[in-house]
Design an enzyme around this catalytic site. Structure first.
Site, PDB file in Angstrom:
ATOM      1  N   GLY A 219       0.804  -1.098  -0.407  1.00  0.00           N
ATOM      2  CA  GLY A 219      -0.240  -0.204  -0.303  1.00  0.00           C
ATOM      3  C   GLY A 219       1.444   1.202  -0.178  1.00  0.00           C
ATOM      4  N   ASN A 220       0.503   2.279   0.291  1.00  0.00           N
ATOM      5  CA  ASN A 220       1.520   3.676   0.201  1.00  0.00           C
ATOM      6  C   ASN A 220       0.299   3.921   1.693  1.00  0.00           C
ATOM      7  OD1 ASN A 220      -1.139   5.606  -0.995  1.00  0.00           O
ATOM      8  ND2 ASN A 220      -0.723   4.045  -2.589  1.00  0.00           N
ATOM      9  N   ARG A 221       0.955   5.902   1.235  1.00  0.00           N
ATOM     10  CA  ARG A 221       0.493   6.490   2.783  1.00  0.00           C
ATOM     11  C   ARG A 221      -0.527   7.557   2.222  1.00  0.00           C
ATOM     12  NH1 ARG A 221       5.846   8.440   4.569  1.00  0.00           N
ATOM     13  NH2 ARG A 221       4.737   9.840   6.064  1.00  0.00           N
ATOM     14  N   SER A 222      -1.126   7.580   1.217  1.00  0.00           N
ATOM     15  CA  SER A 222      -1.946   8.504   0.990  1.00  0.00           C
ATOM     16  C   SER A 222      -3.230   8.331   1.894  1.00  0.00           C
ATOM     17  CB  SER A 222      -2.696   8.511  -0.528  1.00  0.00           C
ATOM     18  OG  SER A 222      -3.578   9.067  -0.795  1.00  0.00           O
TER      19      SER A 222
ATOM     20  N   ALA B  44      -3.434   7.537  -5.322  1.00  0.00           N
ATOM     21  CA  ALA B  44      -2.432   6.956  -5.246  1.00  0.00           C
ATOM     22  C   ALA B  44      -2.599   5.989  -5.353  1.00  0.00           C
ATOM     23  CB  ALA B  44      -1.273   7.244  -4.068  1.00  0.00           C
TER      24      ALA B  44
END
Ligand code: CTP
Length: 400
Positions: A208-211, A275
Site C-alpha cells: 500500500g501507500n501513505r495517501s 495514489a
C-alpha cells in the site's frame, strides 16, 4: 476582536441531537453562536443544552426580550446562519418567506450567507414540493447541503439523513472564509478518485501507500460547493463522507479502475487524486504466508497494474471530457511533472513534492498545476481546499 457571530437554527427533527456536536465544533473554532431552536426542536433537545453548549442565552420566541427586538437583531448581526437539521417544514417556510417564529424571522432579516442542512424521510425529501423549495432557496443564493444516505429515524434507510456534524462544520467554515461561491460547476458531473490502493499479498498483508485521501476529499467538497454532481471513488480512506457527494469505495487498483471508468461514462471531468499502486503481487496466497526457521523469505514477484489515468486520457469515455492527474515526486519535480503530463496525455497535472512531512496526511499542500497547453499555475503552500479550488478554476475555464 469580536468573535464571528453565527446563528444556529435548529428545527424539529430527531437529528437535533447531532446539532449539539455542530454547536460544539462552531464554538471550539472560535465562533460566538446564538442558537435559535423552533418550538418543535425543543421537544428533542431542551433549552438548557443549547444554552450551556453555546454559552449564550437561547432565544425561542419573538416575545422574549422584546425590548431588544430579537426578531430583527439576531439576523442582522449574523455573519452566518446555519439551519441544522432543516426539516421539510422549515425549508418550505423559508422558501415562502413566512415569518411565524423567531427562526423564520431571523432568516428574513439575515443578509449574510445561509446554509441549510436538511434532514427528513426520503419521501419528504423527494416530494416535488420540497424539491421546488430547495431549488428556490438555492436560486436565491442559500447553500442547501444534500442530505446523506443511510439509516433514518426508525429501521428504514435512504436519502435524508443529516450529514455528519464535522461535514456541516466544514461547509460553514468554507462559507465564512470565502462566501457563497458562484455555482460554476452546476449541471456538471465530476468524478474524483481519492486515497491509496492496497494490493493484497495474503489474507492479512498488502502492498500500500501513505495517501490519506484528504486532497481528494477536499476536491469533492469544493466541487459540491460549486454546484457539481460529485462521484467520489474512495480507496482505503478513514474520512467522513463529504456532504452531498456519492461515495463509492474501492480497495485495489483493479477495483478503482472499474469504479472510475463506470462513473466516468457520463462525467464532464475526472480527477485522479488517488495514489494507485503501480504494481501488485503476481500471486495471492489464499493462506497466511508463514516464516520457516532456517529459510530465507521467498521474493515477492510483482506485475504491473493498469494505468487508469493514461487509459482515461486516451479513451475519453465522454467527448470533451477533461482529465486531471496528480503527480507525487521527490526529485526534479517540475521536469518529471512535464514528462509525466506528456506521457499520460491528460489535460492538467497537479505536481507536488512529497517527502517525510510533505503532502501525505497533512492538511496543507503546495503544487504547480501544469496544463497540456503549456501554462503553469503555482499554488502556494496552504489548505488542500485552496489547491482544490484552483484545480476547479482551471477545469471550469476549460469546460466552458
Ligand atoms: N495513476 C493511475 N494508475 C496507475 C498509477 C497512477 O491512474 N497505475 C495516476 C494517479 O492517480 C495520478 C497519476 O497517475 O493521478 C500519477 O501518479 P504517479 O504515481 O505520480 O505516477 P506514476 O504513473 O506512478 O509514475 P512514476 O511511478 O514513474 O513516477
Amino acid at each position: 476582536m469580536a468573535r464571528p457571530q453565527v446563528v444556529l437554527g435548529v428545527s424539529g427533527g430527531i437529528a437535533a441531537y447531532k446539532a449539539c456536536e455542530l454547536l460544539r465544533r462552531l464554538t471550539e473554532s472560535g465562533h460566538d453562536v446564538r442558537v435559535v431552536p423552533t418550538d418543535s426542536a425543543l421537544h428533542f433537545v431542551g433549552e438548557a443544552t443549547w444554552s450551556a453548549l453555546s454559552g449564550n442565552p437561547v432565544s425561542t420566541r419573538v416575545w422574549d426580550d422584546v425590548h431588544q427586538v430579537p426578531h430583527v437583531r439576531i439576523g442582522q448581526g449574523a455573519e452566518l446562519v446555519v439551519v441544522a437539521p432543516a426539516t421539510a417544514d422549515v425549508l418550505a417556510r423559508a422558501a415562502h418567506g413566512l415569518a411565524g417564529d423567531l427562526l423564520t424571522n431571523t432568516l428574513l432579516t439575515a443578509r449574510c450567507p445561509v446554509v441549510f442542512a436538511p434532514a427528513m424521510h426520503t419521501e419528504m425529501w423527494e416530494h416535488p414540493a420540497t424539491q421546488e423549495n430547495v431549488a428556490t432557496l438555492r436560486r436565491r443564493g442559500c447553500v442547501v447541503v444534500e442530505p446523506a444516505v443511510g439509516r433514518l429515524t426508525g429501521a428504514d434507510t435512504g436519502k435524508g439523513r443529516l450529514p455528519e456534524p464535522a461535514e456541516i462544520h466544514e461547509v460553514c467554515r468554507r462559507v465564512l472564509a470565502r462566501g457563497v461561491l458562484p455555482p460554476d460547476l452546476r449541471g456538471r458531473h465530476v468524478v474524483i478518485s481519492a486515497g491509496g490502493t492496497r494490493e493484497p499479498l495474503d489474507p492479512v498483508r498488502y502492498l500500500g501507500n501513505r495517501s490519506s485521501g484528504k486532497q481528494g476529499y477536499a476536491l469533492a467538497r469544493t466541487a459540491v460547493a460549486r454546484g457539481a454532481r460529485v462521484t467520489l471513488v474512495a480507496a482505503n480512506t478513514a474520512l467522513p463522507d463529504p456532504a452531498g457527494a456519492d461515495v463509492v469505495t474501492a480497495g485495489t487498483a483493479e477495483q478503482l479502475r472499474e469504479a472510475v471508468l463506470k462513473a466516468a461514462a457520463d462525467a464532464d471531468a475526472v480527477v485522479m487524486a488517488a495514489a494507485v499502486a503501480d504494481f501488485r503481487p503476481a500471486a495471492y496466497a489464499p493462506g497466511k504466508i508463514k516464516k520457516r526457521d532456517g529459510e530465507d523469505p521467498a521474493p515477492v514477484a510483482l506485475v504491473r497494474n493498469p494505468d487508469i489515468l493514461a487509459e482515461l486520457s486516451a479513451s475519453r469515455p465522454r467527448p470533451g471530457q477533461l482529465v486531471v492527474g496528480f503527480a507525487a515526486e521527490t526529485d526534479d519535480v517540475l521536469a518529471n511533472g512535464r514528462a509525466k503530463l506528456a506521457r499520460k496525455g491528460c489535460d492538467l497535472l497537479v505536481v507536488n513534492e512529497v517527502g517525510e512531512r510533505k503532502a501525505f496526511g497533512s492538511e496543507e499542500n503546495e503544487a504547480v498545476i501544469l496544463a497540456a497547453d503549456g501554462s503553469e499555475t503555482s499554488v502556494p503552500y496552504g489548505p488542500k481546499e485552496a489547491l482544490a479550488d484552483r484545480v476547479w478554476d482551471l477545469v471550469v475555464t476549460r469546460l466552458t
